[in-house]
Design a protein around this motif. Sequence first.
Motif, short mmCIF file in Angstrom:
data_model
loop_
_atom_site.label_atom_id
_atom_site.label_comp_id
_atom_site.label_asym_id
_atom_site.label_seq_id
_atom_site.Cartn_x
_atom_site.Cartn_y
_atom_site.Cartn_z
N ALA A 1 0.85 -1.20 0.00
CA ALA A 1 0.00 0.00 0.00
C ALA A 1 0.87 1.24 0.00
CB ALA A 1 -0.92 -0.01 1.23
N MET A 2 1.96 1.20 0.77
CA MET A 2 2.87 2.36 0.82
C MET A 2 3.46 2.63 -0.56
SD MET A 2 4.82 1.44 4.36
CE MET A 2 6.23 2.50 4.08
N ARG A 3 3.91 1.55 -1.20
CA ARG A 3 4.56 1.74 -2.51
C ARG A 3 3.57 2.28 -3.53
NH1 ARG A 3 9.54 -2.30 -2.35
NH2 ARG A 3 9.75 -1.81 -4.55
N LEU A 4 2.31 1.84 -3.43
CA LEU A 4 1.30 2.38 -4.35
C LEU A 4 1.12 3.88 -4.12
CD1 LEU A 4 -1.41 -0.42 -4.29
CD2 LEU A 4 0.02 0.26 -6.24
N ASN A 5 1.36 4.32 -2.89
CA ASN A 5 1.26 5.75 -2.59
C ASN A 5 2.60 6.47 -2.78
OD1 ASN A 5 -1.46 6.43 -1.94
ND2 ASN A 5 -1.30 5.17 -0.11
N GLY A 6 3.56 5.80 -3.39
CA GLY A 6 4.84 6.46 -3.67
C GLY A 6 5.76 6.57 -2.47
N VAL A 7 5.54 5.76 -1.44
CA VAL A 7 6.37 5.80 -0.24
C VAL A 7 7.32 4.60 -0.29
CG1 VAL A 7 6.34 5.86 2.29
CG2 VAL A 7 4.39 6.75 0.99
N ASP A 8 8.58 4.79 0.12
CA ASP A 8 9.52 3.68 0.05
C ASP A 8 9.24 2.65 1.14
OD1 ASP A 8 10.58 5.62 2.02
OD2 ASP A 8 12.25 4.21 2.17
N ALA A 9 9.32 1.38 0.77
CA ALA A 9 9.11 0.29 1.73
C ALA A 9 9.84 -0.94 1.21
CB ALA A 9 7.63 -0.02 1.87
N GLU A 10 10.49 -1.66 2.12
CA GLU A 10 11.16 -2.90 1.73
C GLU A 10 10.79 -3.98 2.73
OE1 GLU A 10 15.54 -2.48 1.24
OE2 GLU A 10 15.01 -0.37 0.96
N LEU A 11 10.40 -5.12 2.20
CA LEU A 11 10.10 -6.26 3.07
C LEU A 11 11.38 -7.06 3.27
CD1 LEU A 11 7.42 -7.31 4.36
CD2 LEU A 11 7.47 -9.08 2.61
N LEU A 12 11.76 -7.29 4.49
CA LEU A 12 13.00 -8.03 4.78
C LEU A 12 12.66 -9.41 5.31
CD1 LEU A 12 15.26 -5.40 6.63
CD2 LEU A 12 14.78 -5.60 4.19
N ASN A 13 13.43 -10.41 4.89
CA ASN A 13 13.29 -11.71 5.53
C ASN A 13 14.27 -11.76 6.71
OD1 ASN A 13 15.86 -12.38 4.61
ND2 ASN A 13 15.07 -13.40 2.77
N ARG A 14 14.31 -12.92 7.35
CA ARG A 14 15.10 -13.02 8.58
C ARG A 14 16.58 -12.71 8.34
NH1 ARG A 14 17.00 -17.71 10.80
NH2 ARG A 14 17.59 -17.45 13.00
N ASP A 15 17.12 -13.22 7.24
CA ASP A 15 18.54 -12.98 6.96
C ASP A 15 18.81 -11.52 6.66
OD1 ASP A 15 18.95 -15.63 7.30
OD2 ASP A 15 18.93 -16.13 5.16
N ASP A 16 17.87 -10.89 5.93
CA ASP A 16 18.03 -9.45 5.65
C ASP A 16 18.06 -8.67 6.96
OD1 ASP A 16 17.72 -10.10 2.95
OD2 ASP A 16 15.57 -9.64 2.94
N VAL A 17 17.19 -9.06 7.88
CA VAL A 17 17.13 -8.37 9.17
C VAL A 17 18.47 -8.52 9.89
CG1 VAL A 17 16.08 -8.36 11.47
CG2 VAL A 17 14.62 -8.52 9.45
N ALA A 18 18.99 -9.73 9.87
CA ALA A 18 20.27 -9.98 10.55
C ALA A 18 21.38 -9.14 9.94
CB ALA A 18 20.62 -11.47 10.46
N ALA A 19 21.34 -8.97 8.63
CA ALA A 19 22.39 -8.18 7.97
C ALA A 19 22.19 -6.70 8.24
CB ALA A 19 22.36 -8.44 6.46
N PHE A 20 20.92 -6.27 8.30
CA PHE A 20 20.64 -4.84 8.48
C PHE A 20 20.94 -4.39 9.90
CE2 PHE A 20 17.71 -1.32 9.48
CZ PHE A 20 18.13 -0.41 8.54
N CYS A 21 20.61 -5.24 10.86
CA CYS A 21 20.82 -4.86 12.27
C CYS A 21 21.41 -6.05 13.02
CB CYS A 21 19.50 -4.42 12.90
SG CYS A 21 19.72 -3.78 14.57
N PRO A 22 22.74 -6.23 12.91
CA PRO A 22 23.38 -7.42 13.50
C PRO A 22 23.27 -7.48 15.02
CG PRO A 22 24.94 -6.11 12.16
CD PRO A 22 23.69 -5.32 12.25
N GLU A 23 22.94 -6.36 15.66
CA GLU A 23 22.86 -6.37 17.13
C GLU A 23 21.66 -7.15 17.63
OE1 GLU A 23 22.89 -3.67 15.22
OE2 GLU A 23 24.84 -2.75 15.57
N LEU A 24 20.65 -7.34 16.76
CA LEU A 24 19.43 -8.01 17.20
C LEU A 24 19.66 -9.49 17.46
CD1 LEU A 24 16.81 -6.63 14.66
CD2 LEU A 24 16.64 -6.50 17.16
#
Lengths: 89, 418
Positions: free
Chosen positions: B137-160
Amino acid sequence: MFLIPCPHCGPRAESEFSYGGDAKGSRPAVPEESNDETWIEYLYLRDNPKGGHEELWQHVHGCRRWLRVSRDVVSHAVNGCRDVAEGGS
Amino acid sequence: MSSYSLANLFRHGLGGHKGWKPAWRDPEPKAEYDAIIVGGGGHGLASAYYLAKNHGFTNIAVLEKGWIGGGNTGRNTTIVRSNYLLDANAKFYEHGMKLWEGLSQDLNFNVMFSQRGVLNLAHSKGQLETFRRRGNAMRLNGVDAELLNRDDVAAFCPELDISKTARFPVEGGLLQRRGGTARHDAVAWGYARAADRRGVDIIQNCEVTGIRRDQRGVAGLETSRGYIACRRVGLAVAGHSSQLAAMADVRLPIESHVLQAMVSEPVKPCLDTVITFGAAHLYVSQSDKGELVMGGDIDGYNSYAQRGNLAIIEHVAACLVALFPQFSRLRILRTWGGIMDMTMDGSPIIGTTPVPGLFLNGGWCYGGFKATPASGWVFAHTMATGQPHALNADLNLDRFHTGRVLDERGAGPYPWLH
Ligand SMILES: Cc1cc2nc3c(=O)[nH]c(=O)nc-3n(C[C@H](O)[C@H](O)[C@H](O)COP(=O)(O)OP(=O)(O)OC[C@H]3O[C@@H](n4cnc5c(N)ncnc54)[C@H](O)[C@@H]3O)c2cc1C
Ligand SMILES: [Zn+2]
């Protein structure tokens, strides 16, 4: 944290209770007969006073009764609590 | 008043920095103004700034009962995002995001807007699916959004802690990279200084105690510093909207509740983004001073006390430790609370009221800081023209009468659940 003096269980911590909001204004008895204004009044509009507030709490971790509590929303002093079944407003 | 620039910093440096002038004047109230805004938080100050800048008003005052930015503007956890599902909210907050991106330049004041990303964590397949829907819905409204899977999350925020044995294992998340944080005080000060430079009178220690009306509508305001005549009054008093509206016999679909926030002791940089916990309620980021800044739910019952309950603080701390076990030895340094207008649908109200000349900007619930620029922009438009801007047309007070409520969360008319 404040204590609510449940008439059945005695003074208990607020965390044992679940909030039910402003006690003023009851659901229109025959919804089909109420007009938009009374329905909006009941559903959405609140006095939201800065001071004494009449509100509903349910003693979910105790007797499970719904209670009517008078509380000062600035000092959190509780000035009265009774079972809603006792009636009155 | 000179602008802030490297050249001026150098020049004043030569004079031992003794030549800086106060960033805004301290004027006496005039007998009459063309427009008055009640409440010197970010919203009131931004509204005054855009009234002057976009609409050419020259005789405006902001009346503040305490000091500017001393309300929720100076108490919030400073998260800026535009990741909304409903069209009206998405468009409004995204306009705000665009204003944030140029704000420091526009105001000539560093609001320290940091687009470090806001990541909402999902802890079940179902939750991740609802995030996918919101992201689309956000992207349809021109807002940036990315869906991350578990590995993406680990790479994006390794402290978690994303291990399978975590209390609430992480499934993925929804990331808005353009989201982030800003320095709350700087937002109030930056708008105040920029408004003052355009002639706006910022009057502190001036409490509005009554709204005088006549057959035409609003006539003026009773204040602790005397009566001030004005036919165009905007309320931007977060947490006290019901009180001010009642002075003009207007009842609102609002309850006032306390929201708490807290910071840990400062530590070296260890968290470079904003994380929100989807299993319980926590949002956390690290301030430039090094403190972890956190908040969670409202206490959950009507309150006008700017202090809250220990239970919420414990809950927030427990959530933090569940996500980041390594933070368990940090101590909480300070906690505080702010009084917020919780509306019956969880969305703000910006627009006209039944009283001619009286305008309302309130009902910001948990999330009005990020709205500050957009809110000022559309509120100035509404006050100047008497009509809502396209971006706040759906955020009107009337929606509770027409049934077009904006219930982003789907919680119904229970403000303590939003
Ligand atoms: C703990 C906490 C955390 C939050 N976290 C976030 C977040 O991370 N992101 C986000 O987007 N939002 C957040 N919010 C919400 C956000 O802070 C507010 O929605 C926003 O700052 C409201 O700005 P404002 O200018 O309307 O209000 P305020 O800054 O509260 O300004 C209103 C002003 O009106 C003045 N006033 C009141 N009555 C009168 C009177 N009678 N006469 C004159 N002046 C009066 C008050 O003194 C006050 O200064 C949070 C809020 C709290 C409390
Ligand atoms: Zn009981």
